[in-house]
Design a protein around this motif. Structure first.
Motif, PDB file in Angstrom:
ATOM      1  N   THR A 133       0.857  -1.186   0.000  1.00  0.00           N
ATOM      2  CA  THR A 133       0.000   0.000   0.000  1.00  0.00           C
ATOM      3  C   THR A 133       0.892   1.235   0.000  1.00  0.00           C
ATOM      4  OG1 THR A 133      -1.860   1.084   1.122  1.00  0.00           O
ATOM      5  CG2 THR A 133      -0.212   0.053   2.539  1.00  0.00           C
ATOM      6  N   GLN A 134       0.499   2.236  -0.745  1.00  0.00           N
ATOM      7  CA  GLN A 134       1.329   3.419  -0.917  1.00  0.00           C
ATOM      8  C   GLN A 134       1.100   4.420   0.198  1.00  0.00           C
ATOM      9  OE1 GLN A 134       3.726   3.974  -3.174  1.00  0.00           O
ATOM     10  NE2 GLN A 134       4.164   6.005  -2.312  1.00  0.00           N
ATOM     11  N   VAL A 135       2.191   4.944   0.709  1.00  0.00           N
ATOM     12  CA  VAL A 135       2.165   6.043   1.671  1.00  0.00           C
ATOM     13  C   VAL A 135       2.946   7.195   1.063  1.00  0.00           C
ATOM     14  CG1 VAL A 135       2.950   6.846   3.923  1.00  0.00           C
ATOM     15  CG2 VAL A 135       1.921   4.570   3.693  1.00  0.00           C
ATOM     16  N   THR A 136       2.303   8.352   0.953  1.00  0.00           N
ATOM     17  CA  THR A 136       2.943   9.526   0.389  1.00  0.00           C
ATOM     18  C   THR A 136       2.833  10.670   1.381  1.00  0.00           C
ATOM     19  OG1 THR A 136       2.356   8.839  -1.847  1.00  0.00           O
ATOM     20  CG2 THR A 136       2.996  11.138  -1.527  1.00  0.00           C
ATOM     21  N   VAL A 137       3.976  11.253   1.719  1.00  0.00           N
ATOM     22  CA  VAL A 137       4.020  12.352   2.676  1.00  0.00           C
ATOM     23  C   VAL A 137       4.543  13.583   1.967  1.00  0.00           C
ATOM     24  CG1 VAL A 137       4.829  13.134   4.925  1.00  0.00           C
ATOM     25  CG2 VAL A 137       4.505  10.684   4.500  1.00  0.00           C
ATOM     26  N   ALA A 138       3.718  14.600   1.903  1.00  0.00           N
ATOM     27  CA  ALA A 138       4.085  15.836   1.221  1.00  0.00           C
ATOM     28  C   ALA A 138       4.736  16.799   2.204  1.00  0.00           C
ATOM     29  CB  ALA A 138       2.851  16.470   0.618  1.00  0.00           C
ATOM     30  N   SER A 139       5.718  17.522   1.705  1.00  0.00           N
ATOM     31  CA  SER A 139       6.433  18.477   2.578  1.00  0.00           C
ATOM     32  C   SER A 139       5.687  19.807   2.658  1.00  0.00           C
ATOM     33  CB  SER A 139       7.851  18.707   2.058  1.00  0.00           C
ATOM     34  OG  SER A 139       7.813  19.151   0.720  1.00  0.00           O
TER      35      SER A 139
END
Length: 124
Positions: free
Chosen positions: A118-124
């Motif tokens: 499962t994809q986890v994306t953390v934006a700055s």
């Protein structure tokens, strides 16, 4: 036949929280190693956290200690990963794995059963 299914993941801003869940069915025992790994395209897969469902201290990668918590859920062979204070460098595909090891802290072993990720994306 063993099935490992992850749920959760998604996109958040830095500092946010996500929770991943994993259920492994068909295993021969209710006392198993279950763990979370992550991988960025082009990089080696790394262990994040793992535990023995029979009890004991969980294992964490240094990069997530104090931010991530792996826990065993009520149902047999189910675990969750609570990810707090997420950072952009946590962005990756996260995979749940299970095996019948006795020691669950060696992430270099060939874990047998894997979820689809499962994809986890953390934006700055």
């Amino acid at each position: 036949q063993v099935h490992v299914v992850e749920s959760g993941g998604g996109s958040v801003q830095a500092g946010g929280t996500l929770r991943l869940s994993c259920a492994a069915s068909g295993l021969a025992s209710s006392r198993t190693c279950m763990g979370w790994f992550r991988q960025i395209p082009g990089k080696k897969r790394e262990g994040v956290a793992s535990l023995y469902t029979g009890g004991g201290t969980p294992y964490y990668a240094d990069s997530v200690k104090g931010r991530f918590t792996i826990s065993q859920d009520n149902a047999e062979n189910t675990v969750s990963l609570e990810m707090n204070n997420l950072k952009p460098e946590d962005t990756a595909s996260y995979y749940c794995a299970a095996d019948l090891f006795v020691y669950c802290g060696n992430w270099d072993l060939d874990w047998t059963y894997w979820g689809q990720g499962t994809q986890v994306t953390v934006a700055s």
